[in-house]
Design a protein around this motif. Sequence first.
Motif, PDB file in Angstrom:
ATOM      1  N   ASN A 158       7.067 -45.638 110.809  1.00 47.40           N
ATOM      2  CA  ASN A 158       6.082 -46.652 110.452  1.00 47.40           C
ATOM      3  C   ASN A 158       5.837 -47.534 111.663  1.00 47.40           C
ATOM      4  OD1 ASN A 158       5.600 -45.946 107.750  1.00 47.40           O
ATOM      5  ND2 ASN A 158       7.481 -46.955 107.124  1.00 47.40           N
ATOM      6  N   VAL A 159       4.572 -47.654 112.045  1.00 47.35           N
ATOM      7  CA  VAL A 159       4.199 -48.407 113.235  1.00 47.35           C
ATOM      8  C   VAL A 159       3.093 -49.384 112.859  1.00 47.35           C
ATOM      9  CG1 VAL A 159       3.279 -48.242 115.585  1.00 47.35           C
ATOM     10  CG2 VAL A 159       4.773 -46.446 114.714  1.00 47.35           C
ATOM     11  N   GLU A 160       3.275 -50.637 113.227  1.00 49.94           N
ATOM     12  CA  GLU A 160       2.251 -51.654 113.019  1.00 49.94           C
ATOM     13  C   GLU A 160       1.362 -51.680 114.264  1.00 49.94           C
ATOM     14  OE1 GLU A 160       0.317 -54.429 110.715  1.00 49.94           O
ATOM     15  OE2 GLU A 160       2.150 -53.387 110.120  1.00 49.94           O
ATOM     16  N   VAL A 161       0.063 -51.479 114.080  1.00 49.30           N
ATOM     17  CA  VAL A 161      -0.896 -51.503 115.192  1.00 49.30           C
ATOM     18  C   VAL A 161      -1.963 -52.544 114.883  1.00 49.30           C
ATOM     19  CG1 VAL A 161      -0.488 -49.091 115.830  1.00 49.30           C
ATOM     20  CG2 VAL A 161      -2.330 -49.645 114.240  1.00 49.30           C
ATOM     21  N   TRP A 218      -4.212 -35.724 111.698  1.00 49.11           N
ATOM     22  CA  TRP A 218      -4.552 -36.931 110.934  1.00 49.11           C
ATOM     23  C   TRP A 218      -4.530 -36.565 109.452  1.00 49.11           C
ATOM     24  CZ3 TRP A 218      -9.389 -37.450 108.315  1.00 49.11           C
ATOM     25  CH2 TRP A 218      -9.637 -38.722 107.803  1.00 49.11           C
ATOM     26  N   ASN A 219      -3.601 -37.153 108.725  1.00 50.00           N
ATOM     27  CA  ASN A 219      -3.455 -36.881 107.293  1.00 50.00           C
ATOM     28  C   ASN A 219      -3.422 -35.378 107.006  1.00 50.00           C
ATOM     29  OD1 ASN A 219      -3.329 -39.634 106.666  1.00 50.00           O
ATOM     30  ND2 ASN A 219      -5.542 -39.770 106.576  1.00 50.00           N
ATOM     31  N   GLN A 220      -2.598 -34.685 107.773  1.00 48.80           N
ATOM     32  CA  GLN A 220      -2.324 -33.256 107.628  1.00 48.80           C
ATOM     33  C   GLN A 220      -3.492 -32.349 108.013  1.00 48.80           C
ATOM     34  OE1 GLN A 220      -0.781 -32.905 103.614  1.00 48.80           O
ATOM     35  NE2 GLN A 220       1.245 -33.519 104.295  1.00 48.80           N
ATOM     36  N   SER A 231      -7.256 -45.842 108.595  1.00 52.51           N
ATOM     37  CA  SER A 231      -7.037 -46.701 107.429  1.00 52.51           C
ATOM     38  C   SER A 231      -5.549 -46.973 107.313  1.00 52.51           C
ATOM     39  CB  SER A 231      -7.516 -46.019 106.141  1.00 52.51           C
ATOM     40  OG  SER A 231      -8.894 -45.791 106.181  1.00 52.51           O
ATOM     41  N   ASP A 232      -5.225 -48.115 106.745  1.00 54.68           N
ATOM     42  CA  ASP A 232      -3.832 -48.471 106.519  1.00 54.68           C
ATOM     43  C   ASP A 232      -3.127 -47.345 105.771  1.00 54.68           C
ATOM     44  OD1 ASP A 232      -1.856 -50.568 106.859  1.00 54.68           O
ATOM     45  OD2 ASP A 232      -1.889 -50.738 104.673  1.00 54.68           O
ATOM     46  N   GLY A 233      -1.967 -46.939 106.251  1.00 57.69           N
ATOM     47  CA  GLY A 233      -1.187 -45.892 105.597  1.00 57.69           C
ATOM     48  C   GLY A 233      -1.469 -44.479 106.076  1.00 57.69           C
TER      49      GLY A 233
END
Length: 67
Positions: free
Chosen positions: A9-12, A37-39, A53-55
Amino acid sequence: MNLHINGENVEVPGTLASVHDLLRHFGLEEKVVIVEWNQSILEKSAHQDTRLSDGDRIEIVHFVGGG
């Protein structure tokens, strides 16, 4: 914005709008990279238009030379 990048988990900054922005943030925009990106594997031509998007789950693989 919180992203799941390479298993962590990385906060950007929320100002990063696209995958291209993310690569620039990490100094990878000039490197040869593969982005998932998202598989889904992204073509380089899609980096600019793929919105973050967040997550989101991002995997970034870049090549390191050596001998």
